[in-house]
Every structure is written in C-alpha cells, then in structure tokens.
Design a protein around this motif. Structure first.
Motif, PDB file in Angstrom:
ATOM      1  N   GLN A 155      14.009   3.823 -23.828  1.00  0.00           N
ATOM      2  CA  GLN A 155      13.854   5.456 -24.557  1.00  0.00           C
ATOM      3  C   GLN A 155      13.866   6.213 -22.985  1.00  0.00           C
ATOM      4  O   GLN A 155      14.153   7.645 -23.403  1.00  0.00           O
ATOM      5  CB  GLN A 155      13.049   5.329 -25.307  1.00  0.00           C
ATOM      6  N   ALA A 156      13.314   5.716 -22.312  1.00  0.00           N
ATOM      7  CA  ALA A 156      12.184   6.669 -21.055  1.00  0.00           C
ATOM      8  C   ALA A 156      13.354   7.492 -20.296  1.00  0.00           C
ATOM      9  O   ALA A 156      14.193   8.292 -19.717  1.00  0.00           O
ATOM     10  CB  ALA A 156      11.127   6.226 -20.166  1.00  0.00           C
ATOM     11  N   ALA A 157      14.619   6.532 -19.905  1.00  0.00           N
ATOM     12  CA  ALA A 157      15.741   7.055 -19.827  1.00  0.00           C
ATOM     13  C   ALA A 157      16.873   7.270 -20.092  1.00  0.00           C
ATOM     14  O   ALA A 157      17.892   7.502 -19.635  1.00  0.00           O
ATOM     15  CB  ALA A 157      16.503   5.310 -18.795  1.00  0.00           C
ATOM     16  N   GLY A 158      16.795   7.171 -20.904  1.00  0.00           N
ATOM     17  CA  GLY A 158      17.944   8.184 -22.250  1.00  0.00           C
ATOM     18  C   GLY A 158      19.038   6.898 -22.636  1.00  0.00           C
ATOM     19  O   GLY A 158      20.232   7.642 -22.980  1.00  0.00           O
ATOM     20  N   ILE A 159      18.757   5.469 -22.647  1.00  0.00           N
ATOM     21  CA  ILE A 159      19.871   4.175 -22.929  1.00  0.00           C
ATOM     22  C   ILE A 159      19.325   4.402 -24.325  1.00  0.00           C
ATOM     23  O   ILE A 159      18.999   3.196 -24.687  1.00  0.00           O
ATOM     24  CB  ILE A 159      19.030   3.608 -21.983  1.00  0.00           C
ATOM     25  N   THR A 160      20.053   4.706 -25.276  1.00  0.00           N
ATOM     26  CA  THR A 160      20.715   4.611 -26.542  1.00  0.00           C
ATOM     27  C   THR A 160      21.222   3.121 -26.869  1.00  0.00           C
ATOM     28  O   THR A 160      21.977   3.423 -26.271  1.00  0.00           O
ATOM     29  CB  THR A 160      20.899   6.123 -27.488  1.00  0.00           C
ATOM     30  N   GLY A 194       1.083  -1.158  -0.642  1.00  0.00           N
ATOM     31  CA  GLY A 194      -0.124   0.190   0.049  1.00  0.00           C
ATOM     32  C   GLY A 194       1.098   0.710  -0.204  1.00  0.00           C
ATOM     33  O   GLY A 194       0.323   2.721  -0.725  1.00  0.00           O
ATOM     34  N   ASP A 195       2.041   1.275   0.517  1.00  0.00           N
ATOM     35  CA  ASP A 195       2.772   2.061   0.215  1.00  0.00           C
ATOM     36  C   ASP A 195       3.479   2.540  -1.321  1.00  0.00           C
ATOM     37  O   ASP A 195       3.396   1.887  -1.731  1.00  0.00           O
ATOM     38  CB  ASP A 195       4.389   2.065   0.665  1.00  0.00           C
ATOM     39  N   HIS A 196       3.735   3.859  -1.405  1.00  0.00           N
ATOM     40  CA  HIS A 196       4.160   4.378  -2.477  1.00  0.00           C
ATOM     41  C   HIS A 196       5.491   4.914  -2.709  1.00  0.00           C
ATOM     42  O   HIS A 196       6.010   5.771  -2.090  1.00  0.00           O
ATOM     43  CB  HIS A 196       3.079   5.789  -3.125  1.00  0.00           C
ATOM     44  N   VAL A 197       5.970   4.243  -3.738  1.00  0.00           N
ATOM     45  CA  VAL A 197       7.570   5.363  -4.192  1.00  0.00           C
ATOM     46  C   VAL A 197       7.991   6.167  -4.973  1.00  0.00           C
ATOM     47  O   VAL A 197       7.125   5.851  -6.135  1.00  0.00           O
ATOM     48  CB  VAL A 197       8.795   4.209  -3.861  1.00  0.00           C
ATOM     49  N   ILE A 198       8.618   7.156  -5.154  1.00  0.00           N
ATOM     50  CA  ILE A 198       8.672   7.948  -5.755  1.00  0.00           C
ATOM     51  C   ILE A 198      10.276   7.608  -6.613  1.00  0.00           C
ATOM     52  O   ILE A 198      11.396   7.857  -5.511  1.00  0.00           O
ATOM     53  CB  ILE A 198       9.033   9.650  -6.339  1.00  0.00           C
ATOM     54  N   CYS A 199      10.870   7.153  -7.771  1.00  0.00           N
ATOM     55  CA  CYS A 199      12.419   6.725  -7.953  1.00  0.00           C
ATOM     56  C   CYS A 199      12.620   7.418  -9.364  1.00  0.00           C
ATOM     57  O   CYS A 199      12.101   7.612 -10.934  1.00  0.00           O
ATOM     58  CB  CYS A 199      12.401   5.854  -8.208  1.00  0.00           C
ATOM     59  N   SER A 200      13.919   8.431  -9.541  1.00  0.00           N
ATOM     60  CA  SER A 200      14.071   8.485 -10.799  1.00  0.00           C
ATOM     61  C   SER A 200      13.927   7.348 -12.111  1.00  0.00           C
ATOM     62  O   SER A 200      14.190   6.318 -11.360  1.00  0.00           O
ATOM     63  CB  SER A 200      15.500   9.201 -10.721  1.00  0.00           C
ATOM     64  N   ARG A 201      13.670   8.064 -13.153  1.00  0.00           N
ATOM     65  CA  ARG A 201      13.195   6.968 -14.066  1.00  0.00           C
ATOM     66  C   ARG A 201      15.150   6.025 -14.688  1.00  0.00           C
ATOM     67  O   ARG A 201      15.177   6.201 -15.424  1.00  0.00           O
ATOM     68  CB  ARG A 201      12.314   7.220 -15.784  1.00  0.00           C
ATOM     69  N   SER A 202      16.458   7.128 -14.192  1.00  0.00           N
ATOM     70  CA  SER A 202      17.265   7.131 -15.347  1.00  0.00           C
ATOM     71  C   SER A 202      18.309   6.067 -13.996  1.00  0.00           C
ATOM     72  O   SER A 202      19.712   6.245 -14.510  1.00  0.00           O
ATOM     73  CB  SER A 202      17.656   8.587 -15.223  1.00  0.00           C
ATOM     74  N   VAL A 203      18.085   5.892 -13.536  1.00  0.00           N
ATOM     75  CA  VAL A 203      18.418   4.864 -12.160  1.00  0.00           C
ATOM     76  C   VAL A 203      18.645   3.486 -13.227  1.00  0.00           C
ATOM     77  O   VAL A 203      18.177   3.043 -13.739  1.00  0.00           O
ATOM     78  CB  VAL A 203      18.341   4.602 -10.582  1.00  0.00           C
ATOM     79  N   PHE A 204      20.177   3.018 -12.357  1.00  0.00           N
ATOM     80  CA  PHE A 204      20.844   1.499 -12.704  1.00  0.00           C
ATOM     81  C   PHE A 204      18.969   0.889 -13.404  1.00  0.00           C
ATOM     82  O   PHE A 204      18.204   0.741 -12.252  1.00  0.00           O
ATOM     83  CB  PHE A 204      21.418   1.104 -11.673  1.00  0.00           C
ATOM     84  N   GLY A 205      19.741   0.139 -14.142  1.00  0.00           N
ATOM     85  CA  GLY A 205      18.985  -0.635 -14.388  1.00  0.00           C
ATOM     86  C   GLY A 205      17.799  -1.722 -13.631  1.00  0.00           C
ATOM     87  O   GLY A 205      16.940  -1.691 -13.470  1.00  0.00           O
ATOM     88  N   SER A 206      18.442  -2.393 -12.712  1.00  0.00           N
ATOM     89  CA  SER A 206      18.559  -3.561 -11.701  1.00  0.00           C
ATOM     90  C   SER A 206      17.346  -2.872 -10.685  1.00  0.00           C
ATOM     91  O   SER A 206      16.407  -3.310 -10.448  1.00  0.00           O
ATOM     92  CB  SER A 206      19.156  -3.961 -11.134  1.00  0.00           C
TER      93      SER A 206
END
Length: 415
Positions: A380-385, A114-126
């Motif tokens: 693509q969202a993370a800019g990993i081309t 039930g908890d919510h986390v906000i995380c950068s979409r640019s973090v390490f893939g794992s």
C-alpha cells in the motif's frame, strides 16, 4: 591498486573520439583477436595461461595488467563492461550475475555496519527486501521515502547516511524522480546517489548526466532485450569501481558469465532501435487504455496525465519507455484482484510472466508476483494495489495488444 586488477592496460578499440552513441553500441569493446573476427569473440574459459611464473606472480599482485581468472577478469565480460560504460557516459562498469547481484555488490562495496541508506519506497519488491531485510541483518539501516519528493529524502538524512538509491521510472508505477535534485541532496550530505536505470536504459536516459554517481542495471531486461539470459551491472567512476567494487567481486564472486555477457553485448547493438519501437507502441497502448471505461487509471510517463510527465520528458529522450501499468475498476480489493486476474487470463498474445524487456509483450499482476513477498502495508505504501496490471510492451503489433487486453476488459461488465 591494493586489491583491484585494473583493466586500463588492456588494449582498446580504436575509434574516433567524437563517435556517437549508436556507433559505440556496435563498436566499443576490445580489439579483435589475431583472427580478425568482426563479431565479438566469446571467451569460454575459466582461467588464462601465463607465460611464466614471474609473470603470473606480477599479474596476481596487480603489478601487470592481464586477464587472470574469469571470476573477476574475462575478455568477453570486459567488452560488455566497456560498451555499457560508454553508452551510460560512465568511466567504468562492472558486470554481475544479475540485476539483484549488482545491488548486492553495491551494498557490499560501499556500506558497513552502522551506515544508513535512503531508498525510494516505490522500487522493485526484491530491492525493498534486500535493503530492508538482508542488509539490515548486517547493521545497515534503510529509510524508505517518497520517490517524487526531494524534501522527503532530505528530511531522512542522518550523519551516517552513505547512499541514496532510486529507480526512475519505478517498477511498476513508472514514478519518476528528479535525479538532479536527489544528486544535490546526496552530495550536500557527503553521500552517493545510485539510480537503477533498468526501465529506460541508456538509450532513453543517462542518470550520470544529471549528477548520479552510480547507475545500476538488470541486463536481463532491455539490455539483452529478448529474454534470454540473466545479467547485471554497475556503472560509475573508474577509481570507485576499481577500488571498491572489483575487490569485492574478486572475493565474493557474483560474477557475470562470459556467455551471458556476450549475449547482452550483442543485445546492446539493437538497444536504441528496440527502445524507440517499443516506446512508440507503449505510448499508443497507454493512450488507448485511458479511453477504456473499465480502466480506472493508467501509469505511463509519456502521457500528459502522468504526474511527472514534464520531468520525464526532460530527463528521458524519445519516449516514456516501454512499460505501461493500469488499474481496473472495482468496488473492493477482492473484486480488484478478481478483475485483474480475469484480464490477464484472457490474453492470448501477451506472455504471462513477471519478466520485462523482452521483444515479446509480457503481462503480470505485481501485487502477487514482483511485489508478492512484501507485506500488505508495504504494498500500500508503494501504491501496489490488487487491481494493478503491468504490461511490458514488446514488438507485437499494437492493434493485436489492444485486442488482447480488450478480451478481458470487455468481460468485466459481466462478472
């Protein structure tokens, strides 16, 4: 404490109160044993003998402070924890088996269904997979947002938001977040801010000074510094570590082995000089890459062309770190991947591996390695081309690194 073996009663090294960070890096830990060793002892034991049954009962009930069982208390691990906490400017630290297990411990200690986390979409893939898939199985929702826009984080807040998680700089695009701004967003909402400080280490950046509540580390990287062992850690307030993190460690056992703790402990002694030397080389290599006609863009916080250069220089000390990423020119995604693979395959000095933080320079193609498990939309969202290459600069001569990359770059014209 109800279920947390406190370590405050274990003796501390006697140091002047005003010693500086470089001294802490070689001195903080535990006092030497009765034998007076100058290099920290390695305690390879699973358990510790108690003087009598009553003492054992009191210690297991946390009525007395002592080492009991190496799954959650070991002198070598404690030395590493104390040293890293001191370098980060934190009250306490808990060592873990890996950097990812540190984030797993973070979630298990602080979050529930039930908890919510906000995380950068640019973090390490794992990290994206752990928050977005594994924690989701247990009813924890994660919203992924822009690394660099505090307003995006604020808009993502919900009444049940408990944790904000960021890397700074990120892997591999070296995006820098405004730690102070994110701390304000988190604290106004009654949430905690955790920052992965893997790329900078406390030699270059201390997130707690900017308001972060918790600092996460993959000790596998720069803390060890020579690619030898797997390790992780979480640094933060003593009460939070003891009340929330230690009980989970005691039950779940994502423990840092004493041997690995000892290796990283010794690595911390040279952390500052390694980070400075590797950062100097990285800056030279990044500037050179910007001048190469086959390179479309270079990502390195120490360059003035980096979008968060001024913020990075304000939050980091000494350099932009040791990781340089760049994209090779191409006409489409297929060509970009082919060109990136060509550059990587022509290297003779760089080690082709997704690990970083080693004294040996490493090179990798993030889209097919560290971020290979993500969907193309997530990449693509993370800019990993497909044309992106990451170089983690070690202590190799920078002229040799330039020649190594030039072998592949120069050949792109004929492909």
């Amino acid at each position: 404490m109800a279920d947390a073996p406190a370590k405050r009663g274990i003796p501390r090294v006697e140091l002047p109160a005003d010693v500086r960070r470089d001294t802490l890096a070689v001195r903080e830990g535990l006092p030497p044993s009765a034998w007076g060793e100058n290099s920290e002892a390695l305690f390879l034991t699973s358990s510790f003998v108690q003087p009598d049954a009553a003492s054992a009962a009191a210690r297991f009930a946390n009525e007395e402070e002592a080492f009991i069982y190496s799954r959650f208390s070991n002198p070598t691990v404690t030395m590493f924890e104390r040293r890293l906490a001191a370098l980060e400017g934190a009250q306490a630290c808990i060592g873990t088996a890996s950097g990812m297990s540190a984030i797993l411990l973070l979630g298990m200690a602080l979050l529930k269904a039930g908890d919510h986390v906000i995380c950068s979409r640019s973090v390490f893939g794992s990290t994206i997979m752990l928050f977005g898939r594994e924690f989701a199985k247990f009813g924890v929702e994660t919203t992924f947002v822009s690394q660099t826009d505090p307003d995006d984080w604020r808009r993502a807040l919900k009444p049940n938001t408990k944790l904000l998680f960021a890397e700074s700089p990120t892997n591999p695009l070296t995006e820098v977040c405004d730690i102070r701004a994110l701390a304000q967003v988190a604290h106004e909402a009654g949430a905690l801010l955790a920052v992965d400080n893997c790329f900078c280490s406390p030699a270059l950046q201390r997130p707690i000074e900017y308001g972060a509540d918790l600092v996460v580390h993959s000790g596998t990287k720069y803390l060890d510094g020579q690619g030898r062992v797997i390790a992780g850690a979480v640094c933060g307030p003593e009460q939070l570590i003891n009340d929330k993190f230690v009980p989970v460690m005691r039950s779940a056992g994502m423990s840092l082995s004493p041997f690995n703790a000892w290796v990283v402990l010794k690595g911390l002694e040279t952390l500052s000089i390694r980070m400075q030397a590797q950062g100097d080389r990285a800056l030279q290599l990044a500037g050179w890459l910007e001048q190469q006609p086959q390179v479309a863009r270079v990502f390195y916080p120490g360059l003035r062309s980096h979008p968060q250069h001024e913020l990075a220089m304000a939050q980091q000390s000494g350099s932009g770190g040791a990781v340089v990423s760049f994209t090779v020119k191409s006409t489409d995604a297929t060509g970009a991947r082919k060109n990136a693979f060509h550059v990587i395959d022509q290297t003779q000095v760089c080690s082709i591996t997704a690990n970083l933080g080693d004294t040996k320079s490493t090179i990798t193609h993030p889209a097919s390695t560290s971020h290979g498990r993500l969907t193309e939309d997530q990449r693509q969202a993370a800019g990993i081309t497909q044309g992106l290459i990451r170089v983690a600069v070690g202590l190799d001569d920078v002229q040799d690194l330039k020649a190594d990359l030039l072998r592949g770059l120069a050949g792109l014209d004929s492909l």
